[in-house]
Scaffold this active site. Structure first.
Site, mmCIF file in Angstrom:
data_model
loop_
_atom_site.group_PDB
_atom_site.id
_atom_site.type_symbol
_atom_site.label_atom_id
_atom_site.label_comp_id
_atom_site.label_asym_id
_atom_site.label_seq_id
_atom_site.Cartn_x
_atom_site.Cartn_y
_atom_site.Cartn_z
ATOM 1 N N HIS A 48 0.851 -1.188 0.000
ATOM 2 C CA HIS A 48 0.000 0.000 0.000
ATOM 3 C C HIS A 48 0.889 1.241 0.000
ATOM 4 O O HIS A 48 1.932 1.259 0.642
ATOM 5 C CB HIS A 48 -0.900 0.029 1.244
ATOM 6 C CG HIS A 48 -2.077 0.926 1.094
ATOM 7 N ND1 HIS A 48 -1.993 2.271 1.313
ATOM 8 C CD2 HIS A 48 -3.353 0.676 0.715
ATOM 9 C CE1 HIS A 48 -3.192 2.818 1.090
ATOM 10 N NE2 HIS A 48 -4.029 1.868 0.726
ATOM 11 N N ASP A 79 -7.967 -5.317 -0.219
ATOM 12 C CA ASP A 79 -8.410 -6.203 -1.309
ATOM 13 C C ASP A 79 -8.043 -7.663 -1.100
ATOM 14 O O ASP A 79 -8.488 -8.524 -1.869
ATOM 15 C CB ASP A 79 -7.786 -5.714 -2.630
ATOM 16 C CG ASP A 79 -8.342 -4.359 -3.011
ATOM 17 O OD1 ASP A 79 -7.544 -3.431 -3.257
ATOM 18 O OD2 ASP A 79 -9.569 -4.213 -3.018
#
Ligand code: SDX
Length: 429
Positions: free
Chosen positions: A306, A363
């Site tokens: 991320h 996700d």
């Protein structure tokens, strides 16, 4: 005395103002840098650049903190609902009972699409990706609301927001139905937001979908956890489009397009496809992990890493827990969940991932929940878009309400040919 940053350039010293946010995020304000120094800044991927000041969502990537309007995501996940959180994000406060009733009624009033839009759906090939349909049909829906484009469009913002938030769900369900050659199922005014969506997705003309409370709650939580995430790629896109004073629907449609990419919202679909490929090959994930570490493989461990979180994504922690709970309640065993857990276990001990602070993100596990509910993998990013709609609407509103909001227009460092002249075609080699 306000703090300043000192910049020494070409023998001169400049004092640049420092801006400090409510959570002590510090920024050097370079709004006048080019005027004063003739220099611009360069920041690949905007990793160090704040595009705006915003009061909607706070993320502390190092500590794995996410708060909507100051309220921790963990509390909202445990105590709230998607529509209550949508109100919080868009209007800045948790709604009173009366406000929630009014907002819910507005969503109900706006759940249908103009019947003429059915012709648009019929024009798409059945294999059309639902994200293409979603972005197209959000813009198509705006054609039925000329007040969106009018000078007093700000006065109708609440209705526009409710219209968009309600209809995005209907458009998504219709796209799914058309892809399966199924008749369209209309929304039911007595169903709440997420239950109504599942009804439109999976009911049949002769048989109501069995709305299992645990499945409805799990999907409502997935929407809630995706509702906003400060200046991610798609939200920054919405703000970019909003800054030109385009309408809310056009800005949201642009957000859908940005979200579609596999490095962003498209990752939830890519994770499931990755897990299915690993399962098909009978690999326990070790081979895939090795490939993900090899720059030449072109593979990444999707759902990991991320730009902001250099710690476990707090949303992933919640989703992983709900995965276990939901599969148990639905009496489902999914080998892909076991593979995902093994991938996480191996990666979190691997120096490659540790050194780069790569952890599971939102996700990584969300697709397992959607799969358990029966949502097909090509609809996963559409589910993300529905969940993110409140955040896009809130950021659009924030841009529109800034008194001196300027159009977003970055500069560049030009690296092309210097002065050149036209060559007649006869002289070209
Ligand atoms: C979302 O911004 C948001 O808030 C987004 C989001 C939201 O709510 O809106 O949180 C939703 O988009 C989550 C992210 C979903 N994407 C994926 O899961 C795709 C896989 N992840 C990556 O591609 C990547 O981690 C990103 C895109 C998420 C972040 O990319 P960055 O910050 O530009 O990092 P990078 O590509 O520069 O990677 C840094 C290093 C590189 O190695 P080195 O060159 O330093 O040796 O880490 C490696 C990368 O190769 N790396 C990975 C990896 N992610 C980064 N290596 C293997 N697998 C991965 N998943």
């Amino acid at each position: 005395m306000d703090k300043t940053a000192e910049l020494k350039l070409d023998g001169k010293t400049y004092q640049l103002p420092v801006v400090v946010g409510t959570e002590q995020e510090r920024a050097i304000d370079i709004s006048n840098l080019r005027n004063e120094t003739g220099y611009i800044t360069l920041d690949d991927g905007y990793a160090n650049t704040g595009s705006c000041q915003s009061s909607i969502t706070f993320i502390d990537g190092e500590r794995g903190i996410l708060r909507y309007r100051g309220i921790p995501i963990e509390e909202l996940a445990e105590k709230s609902t998607f529509i209550e959180v949508a109100h919080l994000i868009i209007f800045g406060h948790l709604p009173t009972s009366a406000e929630l009733r009014r907002f819910s009624d507005l969503l109900t009033e706006n759940e249908l699409l103009n019947e003429a839009m059915k012709h648009h759906f019929e024009g798409f090939p059945t294999q059309a990706h639902p994200m293409a349909i979603l972005s197209s049909m959000i813009n198509a829906a705006s054609c039925f609301y000329p007040e969106l484009f009018g000078p007093d469009s700000r006065n109708t913002f609440v209705v526009q927001a409710a219209r968009l938030l309600s209809k995005v769900r209907t458009i998504a369900a219709y796209a799914y139905r058309m892809s399966r050659g199924l008749p369209i199922i209309y929304p039911k005014p007595d169903l709440k937001y997420t239950a109504n969506f599942l009804h439109m997705m999976f009911s049949l003309p002769y048989q109501e979908y069995d709305l299992k409370p645990e499945a409805v709650k799990a999907l409502d939580l997935i929407f809630l956890l995706h509702a906003d995430h400060e200046q991610n790629c798609s939200t920054a896109t919405v703000r970019m489009v909003a800054s030109s004073r385009a309408n809310l629907f056009a800005s949201a449609a642009a957000g859908v397009c940005a979200l579609w990419g596999p490095l962003h919202g498209g990752a939830n679909q890519a994770v499931l496809e990755m897990l299915e490929a690993i399962h098909r090959e009978g690999d326990d994930g070790s081979k895939f992990i090795a490939a993900a570490k090899d720059k030449n493989s072109g593979k990444r461990l999707m759902g990991f890493g991320h730009r902001v979180y250099k710690n476990y994504d707090p949303r992933a922690k919640i989703i992983k827990r709900v995965c276990d709970q939901l599969l148990e309640k639905l009496h489902i065993t999914d080998p892909l969940l076991d593979i995902a857990k093994h991938l996480e276990e191996v990666a979190l001990k691997d120096p490659y991932f540790i050194e780069r602070k790569l952890y599971p993100n939102v996700d990584f596990y969300s697709g397992i929940i959607m799969r358990a509910i029966g949502i097909p993998v090509e609809m996963f990013t559409v589910i993300f878009a529905i969940g993110r709609m409140p955040g896009w609407i809130a950021n659009y509103k924030e841009v529109m309400e800034q008194p001196h909001s300027r159009i977003y227009r970055p500069r560049q460092v030009y690296t092309g040919p210097t002065l050149n002249h036209y060559t007649p075609i006869k002289e070209r080699k």
